[in-house]
Motif scaffolding. Sequence first.
Motif, mmCIF file in Angstrom:
data_model
loop_
_atom_site.group_PDB
_atom_site.id
_atom_site.type_symbol
_atom_site.label_atom_id
_atom_site.label_comp_id
_atom_site.label_asym_id
_atom_site.label_seq_id
_atom_site.Cartn_x
_atom_site.Cartn_y
_atom_site.Cartn_z
ATOM 1 N N THR A 54 17.121 20.597 8.422
ATOM 2 C CA THR A 54 15.980 20.227 9.264
ATOM 3 C C THR A 54 15.956 20.999 10.574
ATOM 4 N N THR A 57 13.872 23.892 9.671
ATOM 5 C CA THR A 57 12.483 23.432 9.503
ATOM 6 C C THR A 57 11.850 23.212 10.872
ATOM 7 N N THR A 88 9.031 22.567 4.763
ATOM 8 C CA THR A 88 10.267 22.226 4.048
ATOM 9 C C THR A 88 10.470 23.154 2.853
ATOM 10 N N THR A 91 11.520 26.458 4.189
ATOM 11 C CA THR A 91 12.912 26.363 4.629
ATOM 12 C C THR A 91 13.863 26.588 3.455
#
Length: 151
Positions: A54, A57, A88, A91
């Motif tokens: 994350t 992201t 996402t 990513t």
Amino acid sequence: MPPSLAKCREAEVVRRGFVKTLLARKALPKNAQKFIAHTIAHSSYILTRALNKTDLTAELLGTGTGYGEFTAYVDKPNTKPETVILATMITAYEANIDRTSWRTRNSDTRYYLNQLTAWGYEPSDVEKIILTDPSTETEERTESEDEPTAA
């Protein structure tokens, strides 16, 4: 000659800059839903790993570089869920590319770079190596291969 680490890093910086601009648009790029579906269906392994990235992201969304910034962005009332989903998916591919990707040219990375190119990205020389499908390359034959072998 293999691409230098500096060339690979430069390509990453340019590519991620393009992605940040892409994700900042008001509307998703053409065929984004197809890209999302393809990633879920064909690249679940790298997608699973991306769910733990994350920080990347958040960086691609331009919200910071940590989990807290990412969740704060997601919780905003005006955040578009489809943009978070696309970020996402992106990513997953970005986290899968490293300085040796030009050697293996796996189909996930090639698919991703082809999609970015369709969205207007201009690949670097290193990325063009990855975009070359190794199954379609032909090797030059040497003169000794052209000569019949003695029986």
